[in-house]
Design an enzyme around this catalytic site. Structure first.
Site, PDB file in Angstrom:
ATOM      1  N   ASN A  74      10.584 -10.755  22.777  1.00  0.00           N
ATOM      2  CA  ASN A  74      10.228 -12.006  22.113  1.00  0.00           C
ATOM      3  C   ASN A  74      11.488 -12.549  21.443  1.00  0.00           C
ATOM      4  O   ASN A  74      11.927 -12.029  20.414  1.00  0.00           O
ATOM      5  CB  ASN A  74       9.128 -11.753  21.081  1.00  0.00           C
ATOM      6  CG  ASN A  74       8.746 -12.998  20.309  1.00  0.00           C
ATOM      7  OD1 ASN A  74       9.148 -14.108  20.663  1.00  0.00           O
ATOM      8  ND2 ASN A  74       7.969 -12.818  19.247  1.00  0.00           N
ATOM      9  N   TRP A  75      12.062 -13.593  22.018  1.00  0.00           N
ATOM     10  CA  TRP A  75      13.324 -14.137  21.499  1.00  0.00           C
ATOM     11  C   TRP A  75      13.118 -14.981  20.253  1.00  0.00           C
ATOM     12  O   TRP A  75      14.090 -15.349  19.602  1.00  0.00           O
ATOM     13  CB  TRP A  75      14.006 -14.984  22.580  1.00  0.00           C
ATOM     14  CG  TRP A  75      14.472 -14.201  23.761  1.00  0.00           C
ATOM     15  CD1 TRP A  75      14.293 -12.863  24.003  1.00  0.00           C
ATOM     16  CD2 TRP A  75      15.181 -14.704  24.897  1.00  0.00           C
ATOM     17  NE1 TRP A  75      14.842 -12.508  25.210  1.00  0.00           N
ATOM     18  CE2 TRP A  75      15.405 -13.621  25.783  1.00  0.00           C
ATOM     19  CE3 TRP A  75      15.646 -15.962  25.261  1.00  0.00           C
ATOM     20  CZ2 TRP A  75      16.086 -13.764  26.997  1.00  0.00           C
ATOM     21  CZ3 TRP A  75      16.317 -16.118  26.464  1.00  0.00           C
ATOM     22  CH2 TRP A  75      16.539 -15.025  27.314  1.00  0.00           C
ATOM     23  N   LYS A  76      11.874 -15.294  19.932  1.00  0.00           N
ATOM     24  CA  LYS A  76      11.559 -16.127  18.763  1.00  0.00           C
ATOM     25  C   LYS A  76      12.389 -17.414  18.799  1.00  0.00           C
ATOM     26  O   LYS A  76      12.585 -17.989  19.858  1.00  0.00           O
ATOM     27  CB  LYS A  76      11.734 -15.312  17.485  1.00  0.00           C
ATOM     28  CG  LYS A  76      10.892 -14.023  17.506  1.00  0.00           C
ATOM     29  CD  LYS A  76      10.843 -13.312  16.190  1.00  0.00           C
ATOM     30  CE  LYS A  76       9.992 -12.051  16.331  1.00  0.00           C
ATOM     31  NZ  LYS A  76       9.842 -11.345  15.042  1.00  0.00           N
ATOM     32  N   HIS A  81       0.708 -13.855  17.472  1.00  0.00           N
ATOM     33  CA  HIS A  81       1.783 -13.134  16.790  1.00  0.00           C
ATOM     34  C   HIS A  81       1.633 -13.314  15.278  1.00  0.00           C
ATOM     35  O   HIS A  81       1.174 -14.353  14.809  1.00  0.00           O
ATOM     36  CB  HIS A  81       3.143 -13.663  17.254  1.00  0.00           C
ATOM     37  CG  HIS A  81       4.284 -12.817  16.813  1.00  0.00           C
ATOM     38  ND1 HIS A  81       4.825 -12.892  15.543  1.00  0.00           N
ATOM     39  CD2 HIS A  81       4.996 -11.853  17.466  1.00  0.00           C
ATOM     40  CE1 HIS A  81       5.819 -12.031  15.439  1.00  0.00           C
ATOM     41  NE2 HIS A  81       5.935 -11.388  16.583  1.00  0.00           N
ATOM     42  N   GLU A 141       3.603 -14.011  13.019  1.00  0.00           N
ATOM     43  CA  GLU A 141       4.270 -15.196  12.469  1.00  0.00           C
ATOM     44  C   GLU A 141       3.434 -16.452  12.697  1.00  0.00           C
ATOM     45  O   GLU A 141       3.454 -17.380  11.883  1.00  0.00           O
ATOM     46  CB  GLU A 141       5.670 -15.328  13.074  1.00  0.00           C
ATOM     47  CG  GLU A 141       6.602 -14.241  12.569  1.00  0.00           C
ATOM     48  CD  GLU A 141       7.775 -13.958  13.488  1.00  0.00           C
ATOM     49  OE1 GLU A 141       8.530 -13.017  13.186  1.00  0.00           O
ATOM     50  OE2 GLU A 141       7.944 -14.646  14.506  1.00  0.00           O
ATOM     51  N   GLU A 195       1.495  -4.762  16.137  1.00  0.00           N
ATOM     52  CA  GLU A 195       2.706  -5.006  15.362  1.00  0.00           C
ATOM     53  C   GLU A 195       2.370  -4.990  13.871  1.00  0.00           C
ATOM     54  O   GLU A 195       1.879  -5.987  13.331  1.00  0.00           O
ATOM     55  CB  GLU A 195       3.308  -6.369  15.722  1.00  0.00           C
ATOM     56  CG  GLU A 195       3.786  -6.473  17.156  1.00  0.00           C
ATOM     57  CD  GLU A 195       4.675  -7.688  17.335  1.00  0.00           C
ATOM     58  OE1 GLU A 195       5.797  -7.525  17.814  1.00  0.00           O
ATOM     59  OE2 GLU A 195       4.234  -8.795  16.996  1.00  0.00           O
ATOM     60  N   ILE A 249       7.963  -5.868  10.930  1.00  0.00           N
ATOM     61  CA  ILE A 249       8.549  -6.882  11.807  1.00  0.00           C
ATOM     62  C   ILE A 249       9.740  -7.534  11.122  1.00  0.00           C
ATOM     63  O   ILE A 249       9.591  -8.187  10.087  1.00  0.00           O
ATOM     64  CB  ILE A 249       7.505  -7.955  12.187  1.00  0.00           C
ATOM     65  CG1 ILE A 249       6.350  -7.318  12.962  1.00  0.00           C
ATOM     66  CG2 ILE A 249       8.149  -9.043  13.027  1.00  0.00           C
ATOM     67  CD1 ILE A 249       5.225  -8.272  13.263  1.00  0.00           C
ATOM     68  N   GLY A 250      10.914  -7.299  11.677  1.00  0.00           N
ATOM     69  CA  GLY A 250      12.119  -7.921  11.154  1.00  0.00           C
ATOM     70  C   GLY A 250      12.560  -7.401   9.810  1.00  0.00           C
ATOM     71  O   GLY A 250      13.441  -7.973   9.178  1.00  0.00           O
ATOM     72  N   SER A 296      10.598  -3.817  14.711  1.00  0.00           N
ATOM     73  CA  SER A 296      11.955  -3.279  14.499  1.00  0.00           C
ATOM     74  C   SER A 296      12.313  -2.179  15.494  1.00  0.00           C
ATOM     75  O   SER A 296      12.949  -1.177  15.139  1.00  0.00           O
ATOM     76  CB  SER A 296      12.115  -2.785  13.060  1.00  0.00           C
ATOM     77  OG  SER A 296      11.965  -3.850  12.141  1.00  0.00           O
ATOM     78  N   GLY A 337      14.285  -8.537  17.606  1.00  0.00           N
ATOM     79  CA  GLY A 337      15.735  -8.684  17.507  1.00  0.00           C
ATOM     80  C   GLY A 337      16.522  -7.983  18.588  1.00  0.00           C
ATOM     81  O   GLY A 337      17.517  -8.522  19.098  1.00  0.00           O
TER      82      GLY A 337
END
Length: 250
Positions: free
Chosen positions: A6-8, A92, A94, A164, A169-170, A210, A232
């Site tokens: 997932n390149w976001k 997702h 987000e 997730e 996440i992140g 992550s 990422g």
């Protein structure tokens, strides 16, 4: 097994084209497992073009559950299919927590993606507050039951589930292999109750949060983890390393 990136909101079309070319050269002929990349909408035309003669699937990060209409800023399934997109990330964290998407809207999207012969990557996961208050299983059950409402038995194996934990996440934090496997085992049992154990054993459940080459070995070997939804690390050559790590456990 599936490894999805997932390149976001990262990579310009120029950057995406170059990186897709690298992936095509390194893992473009990989057939032992499914490799998927999910670029931003603006990158989809160049990425699908670069990857069209490879084994790498391309997904979108979101969709609006109508074929067309007055929905400014949204993307339809017909647009994605015309480009050769195969997958759509739905629900997702987000989208849930930043953009306020409800379980009901996510369910509508899951069913719409299935009706249009694409593969939904259906995301679920608890926040840190929900985990610390002992509500992890309650939250996951609610998200699964509501998110898959109306998905028929003949369609459920077309769904990929991605667990997730929002707190991982992140953030650099990673659920321990045992935490991830416990949560994903619960989800598998829940799907077994809804659709039967034979289905539950076959459905793919990915871990996301992550993921890096340094921690992926310990995760991918767990019983209930069928791959990863990578954030990422999917933006760099480390994504290639993750594909190769996963292949060892087939």
């Amino acid at each position: 097994m599936t490894i999805a990136g997932n390149w976001k909101m990262n990579k310009t079309p120029t950057e995406a084209k170059l990186f897709a070319g690298l992936l095509a050269a390194e893992v473009g002929r990989e057939r032992a497992l499914d490799v998927v990349v999910c670029p931003p909408y603006i990158d989809l035309p160049v990425v699908t073009d670069v990857l069209k003669d490879t084994e790498i699937g391309v997904g979108a990060q979101n969709i609006y559950p109508k074929e067309s209409g007055a929905f400014t800023g949204e993307i339809s399934v017909l647009m994605l299919k015309d480009l050769g997109v195969n997958y759509v990330i739905v629900g997702h964290s987000e989208r849930r927590h930043i953009f306020g998407e409800t379980d009901e809207l996510i369910n509508e999207k899951v069913r719409f993606v299935l009706e249009n012969a694409l593969t939904p990557i259906f995301c679920i996961g608890e926040t840190l507050e929900e985990r610390e208050s002992g509500r992890t299983f309650e939250v996951l059950e609610s998200q699964v039951v509501k998110g898959l409402k109306g998905v028929e038995l003949e369609d459920i194996l077309k769904v990929i589930v991605a667990y997730e934990p929002v707190w991982a996440i992140g953030t650099g934090k990673v659920a321990t292999p045992e935490q991830a496997d416990e949560a994903m085992g619960f989800v598998r049992q829940l799907i077994g109750k809804l659709y039967g154990w034979q289905i539950a054993e076959q459905i793919r459940i990915l871990y996301g949060g992550s993921i890096k080459p340094e921690n992926f070995d310990s995760l991918i070997k767990m019983e209930n983890i069928d791959g990863g939804l990578v954030g990422g690390a999917s933006l760099k050559e480390s994504f290639i390393d993750l594909v190769r790590i996963a292949k060892k456990y087939l």
